[in-house]
Scaffold this motif. Sequence first.
Motif, short mmCIF file in Angstrom:
data_model
loop_
_atom_site.label_atom_id
_atom_site.label_comp_id
_atom_site.label_asym_id
_atom_site.label_seq_id
_atom_site.Cartn_x
_atom_site.Cartn_y
_atom_site.Cartn_z
N ALA A 228 12.25 47.79 -7.15
CA ALA A 228 10.89 47.30 -7.32
C ALA A 228 10.42 46.63 -6.04
O ALA A 228 10.92 45.57 -5.67
N SER A 229 9.49 47.30 -5.34
CA SER A 229 8.94 46.81 -4.08
C SER A 229 10.04 46.45 -3.08
O SER A 229 10.09 45.34 -2.57
N PRO A 230 10.94 47.39 -2.78
CA PRO A 230 12.12 47.07 -1.96
C PRO A 230 11.77 46.64 -0.55
O PRO A 230 11.01 47.31 0.14
N PHE A 231 12.35 45.50 -0.15
CA PHE A 231 12.17 45.03 1.22
C PHE A 231 13.42 44.31 1.72
O PHE A 231 13.96 44.64 2.75
N VAL A 232 13.89 43.32 0.98
CA VAL A 232 15.11 42.58 1.37
C VAL A 232 16.20 42.87 0.34
O VAL A 232 17.16 43.59 0.62
N LEU A 233 16.05 42.34 -0.87
CA LEU A 233 17.05 42.58 -1.90
C LEU A 233 17.11 44.07 -2.27
O LEU A 233 18.18 44.62 -2.51
N GLY A 234 15.96 44.71 -2.26
CA GLY A 234 15.92 46.13 -2.58
C GLY A 234 16.70 46.98 -1.59
O GLY A 234 17.29 48.01 -1.98
N VAL A 235 16.72 46.58 -0.34
CA VAL A 235 17.50 47.32 0.66
C VAL A 235 18.98 47.24 0.33
O VAL A 235 19.73 48.22 0.46
N ARG A 236 19.42 46.06 -0.13
CA ARG A 236 20.82 45.93 -0.53
C ARG A 236 21.11 46.75 -1.79
O ARG A 236 22.18 47.34 -1.93
N GLY A 237 20.16 46.79 -2.70
CA GLY A 237 20.32 47.62 -3.88
C GLY A 237 20.43 49.09 -3.52
O GLY A 237 21.23 49.83 -4.09
N LEU A 238 19.62 49.53 -2.55
CA LEU A 238 19.68 50.91 -2.10
C LEU A 238 21.02 51.21 -1.43
O LEU A 238 21.61 52.28 -1.66
N ALA A 239 21.51 50.27 -0.62
CA ALA A 239 22.80 50.47 0.04
C ALA A 239 23.92 50.60 -0.99
O ALA A 239 24.81 51.45 -0.87
N ALA A 240 23.86 49.76 -2.03
CA ALA A 240 24.88 49.82 -3.08
C ALA A 240 24.79 51.15 -3.83
O ALA A 240 25.82 51.78 -4.12
N ALA A 241 23.56 51.58 -4.12
CA ALA A 241 23.39 52.85 -4.82
C ALA A 241 23.94 54.01 -3.99
O ALA A 241 24.61 54.91 -4.52
N THR A 242 23.68 53.98 -2.69
CA THR A 242 24.16 55.05 -1.81
C THR A 242 25.69 55.07 -1.78
O THR A 242 26.31 56.13 -1.88
N ARG A 243 26.27 53.89 -1.68
CA ARG A 243 27.73 53.79 -1.61
C ARG A 243 28.38 54.25 -2.91
O ARG A 243 29.44 54.88 -2.90
N LEU A 244 27.72 53.95 -4.03
CA LEU A 244 28.27 54.32 -5.34
C LEU A 244 27.80 55.71 -5.79
O LEU A 244 28.13 56.14 -6.90
N ARG A 245 27.03 56.37 -4.94
CA ARG A 245 26.51 57.71 -5.23
C ARG A 245 25.67 57.74 -6.51
O ARG A 245 25.80 58.62 -7.35
#
Length: 373
Positions: free
Chosen positions: A93-110
């Motif tokens: 939701a409106s990724p900028f700071v925390l959302g970037v970390r969420g995206l990184a976690a999603a990428t790592r966990l596929r």
Amino acid sequence: MRVAIVTESFPPDVNGVAHCALRTAEHLVRRGHEPLVVAPAGPHDTDPAQDPCPVVRVPSLPLPGYPQVRVALPGRRTAAAIAAHRTELVHLASPFVLGVRGLAAATRLRIPAVAVYQTDLAGYARTYLNAGEAAAWRRIRGVHAAAARTLAPSSASVTALTGQGVPRVFLWPRGVDSVRFHPAHRDQALRRELAPRGELIVGYVGRLAAEKHVETLAATCALPGVRVVVVGDGPSAPGLRAALPGAVFLGRRTGDDLARVYASLDVFCHTGPFETFCQTVQEAMASGVPVVAPAAGGPLDLVDHGRTGLLVPPLDGTALRDAVRLLHHDPRLRVRYATAARAAVADRTWESVGDQLLDHYSAVLGERAAAVA
């Protein structure tokens, strides 16, 4: 479906990002899904018993000069929460700071991620820094290009994102609670309190911050027989009290109290030119109030010029004043616009919008399954 909503803001915060994230979580629960919310912690977070689903609060600090905005601190809590939840899809939701970390976690966990564009960061950079617009777009492009798809709330947002090279952009608008926000909540006692001489009541609802340009209402404040009412708080409040002589400042209002204020207005004015959607315009329309708004961003989709309200050039206080004056002197036009405004949004429920979101989730999960088959 197990969905982690990683959001830059969540109630008790009062803003579009927080409200949309809350509504998304509520809809997922109603439809039998299992959401998890990850959000910055605040100084006065809600009782967990009031949350619609589990909420993980990440340590944060207030943004200097704008304490209502919290910035999440670095840490492993986001990734750990997503992993423990056994998330199948991450909603950013409106990724900028925390959302970037969420995206990184999603990428790592596929895990596939859907990014929801809600904040015009480039416009904010222009307002606060008079620079940095290109850097803001690079940040937006980098985050959203890594998501499986981006959901934008308005046609203007879709055009802006695709024009900046963001791929896989889809339109996903916002719902409105047309039961809470309803003309029946018009309160004559409140109207007498706000306008004891029977003035036309012109309202603004939203953050009191530089990017909203509420000072554009100054010329409207000077109109004879008009009372400007400002609802909201923020760092610009002290300056606005001086810039808008005669205006009534009601502070922050929420829930049924806010609905009562909306319905008691004669005209709703929005001033900010950087809205990706503009939920307050939609809430005013649901309340049966004609709208005057900038011909920019989200209001272009919401306000049908000459039918549900009037669109004016952005940041043009004279044009805003003239639109209000036109409505002041033509009560029948106000009634016609108000009736059309209510009819235009009455069926835009959060339930229908939430089901559209679930369709996007299903499409993304289907694409992921086909890709790995």
